[in-house]
Design a protein around this motif. Structure first.
Motif, PDB file in Angstrom:
ATOM      1  N   PRO A 225      -1.351   3.482 -13.710  1.00  0.00           N
ATOM      2  CA  PRO A 225      -1.417   4.891 -13.302  1.00  0.00           C
ATOM      3  C   PRO A 225      -2.795   5.316 -12.829  1.00  0.00           C
ATOM      4  CG  PRO A 225      -1.267   4.697 -15.690  1.00  0.00           C
ATOM      5  CD  PRO A 225      -1.010   3.336 -15.140  1.00  0.00           C
ATOM      6  N   LYS A 266      -3.092  13.209 -18.436  1.00  0.00           N
ATOM      7  CA  LYS A 266      -2.214  13.494 -17.299  1.00  0.00           C
ATOM      8  C   LYS A 266      -1.931  12.246 -16.465  1.00  0.00           C
ATOM      9  CE  LYS A 266      -3.386  18.379 -16.760  1.00  0.00           C
ATOM     10  NZ  LYS A 266      -2.014  18.840 -17.080  1.00  0.00           N
ATOM     11  N   LYS A 267      -2.667  11.168 -16.742  1.00  0.00           N
ATOM     12  CA  LYS A 267      -2.436   9.928 -16.024  1.00  0.00           C
ATOM     13  C   LYS A 267      -1.472   9.002 -16.770  1.00  0.00           C
ATOM     14  CE  LYS A 267      -4.328   8.630 -12.708  1.00  0.00           C
ATOM     15  NZ  LYS A 267      -3.863   8.718 -11.289  1.00  0.00           N
ATOM     16  N   ARG A 268      -1.292   9.222 -18.068  1.00  0.00           N
ATOM     17  CA  ARG A 268      -0.417   8.293 -18.790  1.00  0.00           C
ATOM     18  C   ARG A 268       0.307   8.920 -19.971  1.00  0.00           C
ATOM     19  NH1 ARG A 268      -5.296   4.475 -21.184  1.00  0.00           N
ATOM     20  NH2 ARG A 268      -6.450   6.098 -22.288  1.00  0.00           N
ATOM     21  N   ILE A 273       3.089  11.353 -13.547  1.00  0.00           N
ATOM     22  CA  ILE A 273       1.721  10.855 -13.417  1.00  0.00           C
ATOM     23  C   ILE A 273       0.977  11.655 -12.361  1.00  0.00           C
ATOM     24  CG2 ILE A 273       0.300   8.874 -12.775  1.00  0.00           C
ATOM     25  CD1 ILE A 273       2.586   7.088 -13.727  1.00  0.00           C
TER      26      ILE A 273
END
Length: 369
Positions: A225, A266-268, A273
C-alpha cells in the motif's frame, strides 16, 4: 568517469514542481523534510480540505508553510473550482500566485470538488492564457463501472485505474488546440502514451515525472500500500519510457515528485487505501537511484546521464518553464549509499506518522553547501 561509477555529486539545489504539504499536524511533520531531499523551491498543490480556491486562502496557506520552514521558496496554486472565475485569475496573477491545478472529480485524494466538465472553465483558461499562468492537469478520467455504456477513447465501456490516464489524453489535446499559448503541465506522467501526447503538442505543453514512477511497476503497488498512488505505476515498458524521457526530453519533462504523505493508518488500517507515495525526504536521491538502475538494466545509456541532464531534470528545466529564479544558487553534495531512508517519519507531539517510499533502504545522502 561514467554515472554508475560516481560515488558523489555536487548539483544545484532541486526545484520540485509538484508537492503535497497538507496542513495542520501533517504539514508540521512533512514540510521540514523538503530540504532533506535536496530541494529548496517547491510548487505546492491546493487540494486541502476545504480546497484552496481563493487568493486569500492561498496566501494564508503560504504563510503557514513559511512559518514552518522559512528556508524554502513556495510557489502556490489555486484549485480549479466553479468559484474560480476570470476575475479570480486576474486577482491571483497580481498576488503572485503561479497557477491553477485541475483535478477530475473524485479521481484522487481530496478531489471531490474537482472538474466534471472542462468546457465550463474555458473562460478561465482563456484568462489564464492571457495572464501567462500555468494550468496543472491531473491527467486521469474517473473510473466507471464495467456495465456503463458511455463511449471513451480506448474502445472499452469501462475506465479503470490502468487506463484512466490514456483515456484523458484527448482532453489534453483539445485544451492545447483551443488555447495554444496556455502553459499546460501534464502532471505525474505514468505511461509511454502520456509522454507521446506531450511531445505531440507545442512547446507550451510539458510534463512532470515523479521519483517513484521511475522505479515502480504494477506488481509493486499491488502488494504494498505504500507504493499505491494515483496515477498508479504501470508496466515495465512504461517505467522504462519514463527513464528514457528523463535523459532525452531536452526540457519537455522535469521533476515533480507528487510526494503525497498520508498517516500510516490510512495506508493500511482502513477499508480504503489512501493514494499517495511519500518521497520528499529523499527526492533527489531516489531519482539518482532509479537512473542508476536504468543504466544497469540497459534501458538508458550511462553516457546519457550527464551533468546537464541531471541539473536540467532536477531543477533547471522546471525553473525555466515556470519562469522562476534558481533559488539563491544553493548547491548540494550527494554521496551514494550514504543516506538512510527512515522506517517511519514521526515527531513528538504530533499525532500522525508517515511511512516513506523504500523505507529502511539506503540512498544518496544530501549535504548543503
Amino acid at each position: 568517469m561514467g554515472f554508475a561509477s560516481i560515488d558523489d555529486l555536487e548539483l544545484p539545489a532541486a526545484f520540485d514542481a509538484h508537492v503535497h504539504l497538507r496542513d495542520g499536524e501533517m504539514s508540521q511533520l512533512v514540510t521540514l523534510t523538503i530540504r532533506q531531499g535536496g530541494v529548496n523551491q517547491v510548487y505546492v498543490m491546493p487540494n486541502l480540505v476545504p480546497p484552496v480556491t481563493t487568493v486569500q486562502q492561498c496566501l494564508e496557506y503560504r504563510d503557514r508553510l513559511k512559518a514552518i520552514e522559512p528556508n524554502v521558496e513556495y510557489f502556490m496554486s489555486l484549485y480549479l473550482h466553479e468559484s474560480v472565475t476570470p476575475d479570480v485569475i486576474r486577482e491571483a496573477k497580481k498576488a503572485g500566485i503561479t497557477g491553477v491545478k485541475s483535478y477530475p472529480a473524485g479521481v484522487t485524494t481530496n478531489s471531490s470538488s474537482g472538474v466534471v466538465d472542462y468546457k465550463t472553465f474555458y473562460p478561465v483558461f482563456a484568462e489564464m492564457e492571457k495572464q501567462n499562468m500555468i494550468l496543472n492537469l491531473h491527467g486521469e478520467v474517473p473510473s466507471t463501472p464495467p456495465h456503463a455504456h458511455s463511449s471513451n477513447t480506448n474502445g472499452s465501456n469501462a475506465i479503470t485505474i490502468l487506463n484512466a490516464e490514456p483515456a484523458f489524453l484527448p482532453t489534453l489535446k483539445t485544451l492545447h488546440t483551443l488555447f495554444p499559448n496556455l502553459r499546460i503541465i501534464l502532471e505525474h506522467c505514468s505511461t509511454a502514451a502520456a509522454l507521446e501526447a506531450v511531445r505531440a503538442c507545442g512547446r507550451a505543453v510539458v510534463g512532470t515525472i515523479t521519483a517513484h514512477h521511475l522505479s515502480l511497476i504494477i506488481d509493486d503497488w499491488a502488494g504494498d500500500p505504500f507504493c499505491f498512488c494515483k496515477p498508479v505505476a504501470k508496466t515495465p515498458e512504461d517505467r522504462d519510457a519514463l527513464l528514457q524521457a528523463v535523459v532525452s526530453s531536452n526540457g519537455r519533462f522535469f521533476l515533480g515528485t507528487d510526494s503525497a504523505p498520508h498517516d500510516s493508518r490510512k495506508k493500511r488500517g482502513e477499508d480504503k487505501i489512501a493514494a499517495g507515495v511519500f518521497t520528499q525526504p529523499n527526492a533527489v536521491g531516489l531519482v539518482l537511484d532509479a537512473l542508476e538502475k536504468g543504466v544497469e538494466r540497459g534501458v538508458i545509456q550511462e553516457a546519457s546521464v550527464t551533468t546537464q541532464v541531471l541539473e536540467g531534470f532536477l531543477g533547471g528545466w522546471g525553473r525555466r518553464f515556470y519562469g522562476i529564479e534558481d533559488g539563491k544558487a544553493e548547491k548540494v553534495v550527494l554521496k551514494k549509499q550514504q543516506g538512510q531512508i527512515a522506517d517511519v517519519l514521526k515527531k513528538d507531539g504530533i499525532g500522525v506518522e508517515v511511512v516513506p517510499f523504500r523505507r529502511g533502504e539506503k540512498t544518496w545522502s544530501v549535504t548543503w553547501k
